[in-house]
Write a protein that holds these residues in place. Structure first.
Motif, PDB file in Angstrom:
ATOM      1  N   THR A   1     -12.701  18.179  -1.902  1.00 37.40           N
ATOM      2  CA  THR A   1     -12.808  17.801  -3.316  1.00 37.40           C
ATOM      3  C   THR A   1     -12.419  16.363  -3.596  1.00 37.40           C
ATOM      4  N   GLY A   2     -11.627  15.769  -2.700  1.00 40.45           N
ATOM      5  CA  GLY A   2     -11.122  14.419  -2.952  1.00 40.45           C
ATOM      6  C   GLY A   2      -9.920  14.392  -3.863  1.00 40.45           C
ATOM      7  N   ASN A   3      -9.490  15.571  -4.357  1.00 40.93           N
ATOM      8  CA  ASN A   3      -8.312  15.627  -5.222  1.00 40.93           C
ATOM      9  C   ASN A   3      -7.057  15.250  -4.434  1.00 40.93           C
ATOM     10  N   LEU A   4      -6.126  14.619  -5.126  1.00 43.26           N
ATOM     11  CA  LEU A   4      -4.896  14.180  -4.480  1.00 43.26           C
ATOM     12  C   LEU A   4      -3.811  15.241  -4.612  1.00 43.26           C
ATOM     13  N   LEU A   5      -3.064  15.451  -3.535  1.00 47.71           N
ATOM     14  CA  LEU A   5      -1.988  16.426  -3.497  1.00 47.71           C
ATOM     15  C   LEU A   5      -0.646  15.704  -3.523  1.00 47.71           C
ATOM     16  N   ILE A   6       0.266  16.177  -4.382  1.00 47.16           N
ATOM     17  CA  ILE A   6       1.629  15.650  -4.397  1.00 47.16           C
ATOM     18  C   ILE A   6       2.464  16.486  -3.440  1.00 47.16           C
ATOM     19  N   LEU A   7       3.036  15.864  -2.445  1.00 44.47           N
ATOM     20  CA  LEU A   7       3.820  16.582  -1.447  1.00 44.47           C
ATOM     21  C   LEU A   7       5.160  17.031  -2.029  1.00 44.47           C
ATOM     22  N   PRO A   8       5.753  18.106  -1.483  1.00 43.70           N
ATOM     23  CA  PRO A   8       7.029  18.610  -2.002  1.00 43.70           C
ATOM     24  C   PRO A   8       8.106  17.538  -1.994  1.00 43.70           C
TER      25      PRO A   8
ATOM     26  N   ILE B   1       3.495   5.938  -5.326  1.00 49.73           N
ATOM     27  CA  ILE B   1       3.660   4.775  -6.198  1.00 49.73           C
ATOM     28  C   ILE B   1       5.084   4.781  -6.744  1.00 49.73           C
ATOM     29  N   PRO B   2       5.800   3.659  -6.723  1.00 50.23           N
ATOM     30  CA  PRO B   2       7.172   3.630  -7.227  1.00 50.23           C
ATOM     31  C   PRO B   2       7.275   4.176  -8.646  1.00 50.23           C
ATOM     32  N   GLU B   3       8.298   4.961  -8.888  1.00 46.43           N
ATOM     33  CA  GLU B   3       8.668   5.566 -10.157  1.00 46.43           C
ATOM     34  C   GLU B   3       7.838   6.803 -10.505  1.00 46.43           C
ATOM     35  N   VAL B   4       6.688   6.996  -9.883  1.00 52.10           N
ATOM     36  CA  VAL B   4       5.785   8.070 -10.287  1.00 52.10           C
ATOM     37  C   VAL B   4       6.221   9.425  -9.737  1.00 52.10           C
ATOM     38  N   GLU B   5       6.626   9.482  -8.469  1.00 52.00           N
ATOM     39  CA  GLU B   5       6.945  10.754  -7.837  1.00 52.00           C
ATOM     40  C   GLU B   5       8.345  10.726  -7.224  1.00 52.00           C
ATOM     41  N   PHE B   6       8.937  11.925  -7.125  1.00 52.92           N
ATOM     42  CA  PHE B   6      10.233  12.092  -6.467  1.00 52.92           C
ATOM     43  C   PHE B   6       9.997  12.495  -5.017  1.00 52.92           C
ATOM     44  N   HIS B   7      10.522  11.701  -4.087  1.00 53.38           N
ATOM     45  CA  HIS B   7      10.496  12.058  -2.674  1.00 53.38           C
ATOM     46  C   HIS B   7      11.846  11.666  -2.072  1.00 53.38           C
ATOM     47  N   TYR B   8      12.609  12.690  -1.687  1.00 51.68           N
ATOM     48  CA  TYR B   8      13.937  12.457  -1.131  1.00 51.68           C
ATOM     49  C   TYR B   8      13.830  11.533   0.081  1.00 51.68           C
ATOM     50  N   SER B   9      14.668  10.486   0.101  1.00 53.86           N
ATOM     51  CA  SER B   9      14.547   9.492   1.162  1.00 53.86           C
ATOM     52  C   SER B   9      15.894   8.886   1.536  1.00 53.86           C
TER      53      SER B   9
ATOM     54  N   ALA C   1      -0.400  14.656   7.010  1.00 55.08           N
ATOM     55  CA  ALA C   1      -1.026  15.077   8.258  1.00 55.08           C
ATOM     56  C   ALA C   1      -0.676  16.516   8.613  1.00 55.08           C
ATOM     57  N   ASP C   2       0.397  17.043   7.992  1.00 62.06           N
ATOM     58  CA  ASP C   2       0.812  18.421   8.250  1.00 62.06           C
ATOM     59  C   ASP C   2       0.126  19.424   7.321  1.00 62.06           C
ATOM     60  N   VAL C   3      -0.615  18.947   6.332  1.00 58.51           N
ATOM     61  CA  VAL C   3      -1.216  19.819   5.331  1.00 58.51           C
ATOM     62  C   VAL C   3      -2.661  20.147   5.720  1.00 58.51           C
ATOM     63  N   PRO C   4      -2.997  21.430   5.878  1.00 58.16           N
ATOM     64  CA  PRO C   4      -4.378  21.792   6.238  1.00 58.16           C
ATOM     65  C   PRO C   4      -5.389  21.313   5.196  1.00 58.16           C
ATOM     66  N   SER C   5      -6.545  20.900   5.667  1.00 56.19           N
ATOM     67  CA  SER C   5      -7.676  20.491   4.822  1.00 56.19           C
ATOM     68  C   SER C   5      -7.395  19.246   4.004  1.00 56.19           C
ATOM     69  N   HIS C   6      -6.379  18.471   4.387  1.00 57.09           N
ATOM     70  CA  HIS C   6      -6.064  17.225   3.695  1.00 57.09           C
ATOM     71  C   HIS C   6      -5.924  16.097   4.713  1.00 57.09           C
TER      72      HIS C   6
ATOM     73  N   SER D   1       0.833  -1.202   0.000  1.00 55.03           N
ATOM     74  CA  SER D   1       0.000   0.000   0.000  1.00 55.03           C
ATOM     75  C   SER D   1       0.867   1.251   0.000  1.00 55.03           C
ATOM     76  N   TYR D   2       0.224   2.369  -0.303  1.00 56.36           N
ATOM     77  CA  TYR D   2       0.908   3.658  -0.262  1.00 56.36           C
ATOM     78  C   TYR D   2      -0.043   4.701   0.301  1.00 56.36           C
ATOM     79  N   ILE D   3       0.509   5.833   0.718  1.00 50.94           N
ATOM     80  CA  ILE D   3      -0.277   6.885   1.334  1.00 50.94           C
ATOM     81  C   ILE D   3      -0.594   7.951   0.292  1.00 50.94           C
ATOM     82  N   ALA D   4      -1.856   8.216   0.084  1.00 48.35           N
ATOM     83  CA  ALA D   4      -2.282   9.314  -0.784  1.00 48.35           C
ATOM     84  C   ALA D   4      -2.753  10.466   0.103  1.00 48.35           C
ATOM     85  N   CYS D   5      -2.506  11.699  -0.353  1.00 49.01           N
ATOM     86  CA  CYS D   5      -2.897  12.884   0.417  1.00 49.01           C
ATOM     87  C   CYS D   5      -4.132  13.497  -0.251  1.00 49.01           C
ATOM     88  N   GLU D   6      -5.268  13.342   0.388  1.00 53.80           N
ATOM     89  CA  GLU D   6      -6.553  13.667  -0.232  1.00 53.80           C
ATOM     90  C   GLU D   6      -7.159  14.937   0.355  1.00 53.80           C
TER      91      GLU D   6
END
Length: 483
Positions: A143-150, A238-246, A158-163, A134-139
């Motif tokens: 609106t239910g729209n998904l947000l891509i985190l920086p 999702i693997p390969e879809v987004e860049f998240h420094y780790s 959990a740090d993003v208001p209204s999501h 599984s993976y975590i989506a930020c909704e």
């Protein structure tokens, strides 16, 4: 068979080159701007209130070797001065670049057993780690729209208001590959960006081991110990879809590299052995090692905060390629110089292709440059400004970062040797007891130093702005070289 000894199969030309670079004496020219570098560092030590700790500076070119090596301040205040040949400072995230050199050599020597684009579970012990389901989506709550985190900000949904974080099932055909892990596109959590109250387990579980556990050598056995803390945690994308420094993506990559090397050799091979084989021995490094907290490491620097107070010291060796190495400033600049030469060889090793010439290879084919999305800006005190370039054929990075390096092209500002180009490759490091940076500049119009100008700054002050020091040193040396 993986031979854990220096590979004597290198060509005679390479052997001669290495001998020339690492064994000749490099006299500092009378016209080299040593005093200007001194002035820069002294002024910054005063301005940044670093008088109680140390700064190590190394400058060199791959053709000429070390041009400048000096330590300032203290290894341990007030009685142990900072020695650039002896004082040991943590590399922090500079360690990530080591994974590229190791993986490139494994791919080159064992192409049938090693695959950058294969499933890492081919190598991993499933009892230690399995690909998350599984993976975590930020909704958005309305609106239910998904947000891509920086990509570089270590924040969770959990740090993003209204999501709100929502756990979603990962498709069965999604795999984790070494290429994605090294490019920060595996979706592996960083320190805090997975924080959520909606875990399948009912609460947030950190990938960071407790201080007591990571400081205990009977528990902390390196990669296996660290990877267990990733087991069962959902991805942040999702693997390969987004860049998240780790950092922990590199922890997992290190465990996979250990596993594939162990499979090849038939006996257990750890990260230290791989770094010794592919980096320390060919680059002639004598101090580079994992920073085991429980070891009595000679000349290990004490870390300080901005109030002159020694900071706590806990183990970072468990991070491995994510940020677990330590060395002297001299070894850091020698590594940088060796790496400057390797950019052509690494691309050949990674892609499994042989270039007919350096000109045909092209700098941008290894260090892909697009627009860099991070916060580091090399333009404020430089004669250069950024220029976007097309994506590299290596697919090593998509956002100006990949395989353990940040990179971008700089073009000369109007009125300054236009239209000259300079390729800049670097990485910074920030962790307990250390702030670090290394950079390699490749002036395309200056063939006599086309193999790279290297600058390394290591400090044991957590408040040190090493990037500011590095940029000023780069400007002085660039003007001296007449870039």
């Amino acid at each position: 068979m993986l031979h854990l000894a220096y590979n004597l199969s290198r060509t005679a030309i390479q052997q001669i080159f290495l001998a020339a670079v690492y064994f000749q004496t490099f006299p500092i020219s009378s016209i080299f701007p040593s005093s200007s570098i001194d002035n820069i560092v002294f002024l910054e030590i005063a301005a940044q209130n670093l008088s109680h700790c140390g700064v190590g500076v190394g400058v060199g070119t791959e053709q000429n070797g070390i041009l400048f090596l000096k330590g300032y301040g203290y290894e341990k205040f007030p009685d142990q001065t900072f020695d650039p040949k002896l004082t040991m400072v943590r590399w922090a995230s500079i360690s990530k670049s080591l994974a590229t050199v190791v993986s490139a050599n494994l791919k080159n020597e064992h192409p049938n057993e090693f695959n950058f684009d294969g499933d890492v579970m081919r190598y991993m012990n499933p009892q230690l780690f399995t690909t998350p389901s599984s993976y975590i989506a930020c909704e958005n709550n309305e609106t239910g729209n998904l947000l891509i985190l920086p990509p570089f900000d270590d924040v969770s949904c959990a740090d993003v208001p209204s999501h709100s974080p929502v756990i979603k099932k990962l498709a069965n055909d999604k795999i984790l590959t070494l290429r994605n892990l090294l490019a920060h596109r595996g979706g592996i959590q960083h320190y805090n960006n997975g924080g959520s109250g909606n875990w399948p387990r009912g609460e947030w579980i950190s990938p960071v081991p407790s201080v007591d556990y990571r400081n205990d050598p009977t528990i902390n056995n390196g990669s296996e110990f660290a990877v267990k803390y990733l087991h069962g945690l959902p991805l942040v994308s999702i693997p390969e879809v987004e860049f998240h420094y780790s950092t922990f993506g590199y922890v997992l990559a290190g465990a996979a590299l250990e596993a594939v090397a162990t499979k090849i050799s038939g006996t257990y091979v750890n990260i230290s052995s791989l770094v010794s084989l592919y980096i320390s021995k060919p680059y002639r490094l004598t101090t580079l090692r994992l920073d085991h907290e429980w070891d009595n490491i000679s000349h290990r620097a004490v870390g300080y905060d901005h109030e002159y107070i020694p900071v706590s010291s806990t183990d970072t060796s468990y991070k491995g390629f994510g940020g677990g190495f330590i060395s002297s400033t001299q070894d850091a600049i020698l590594y940088c110089l060796g790496l400057a030469k390797e950019r052509y060889h690494l691309m050949t090793k990674i892609n499994g292709t042989q270039a007919t010439s350096r000109k045909k290879m092209g700098l941008e084919r290894f260090w892909h440059i697009k627009s860099f999305v991070g916060s580091f800006d090399a333009t404020n005190s430089s004669n250069w400004h950024p220029e976007e370039m097309m994506e590299s054929e290596t697919k090593m990075t998509v956002d100006g970062y990949g395989f353990g390096f940040m990179a971008r092209w700089l073009i000369s500002k109007p009125g300054f040797k236009s239209p000259s180009k300079l390729l800049r490759v670097w990485h910074t490091g920030s962790q307990e007891k250390a702030r670090t940076i290394f950079s390699i500049s490749y002036p395309q119009h200056k063939p006599e130093i086309s193999n790279g100008l290297c600058i390394v700054i290591l400090s044991n002050c957590e408040s040190a702005n090493v990037a500011k020091i590095e940029m000023q040193v780069e400007k002085v040396v660039s003007n001296w070289i007449k870039l």
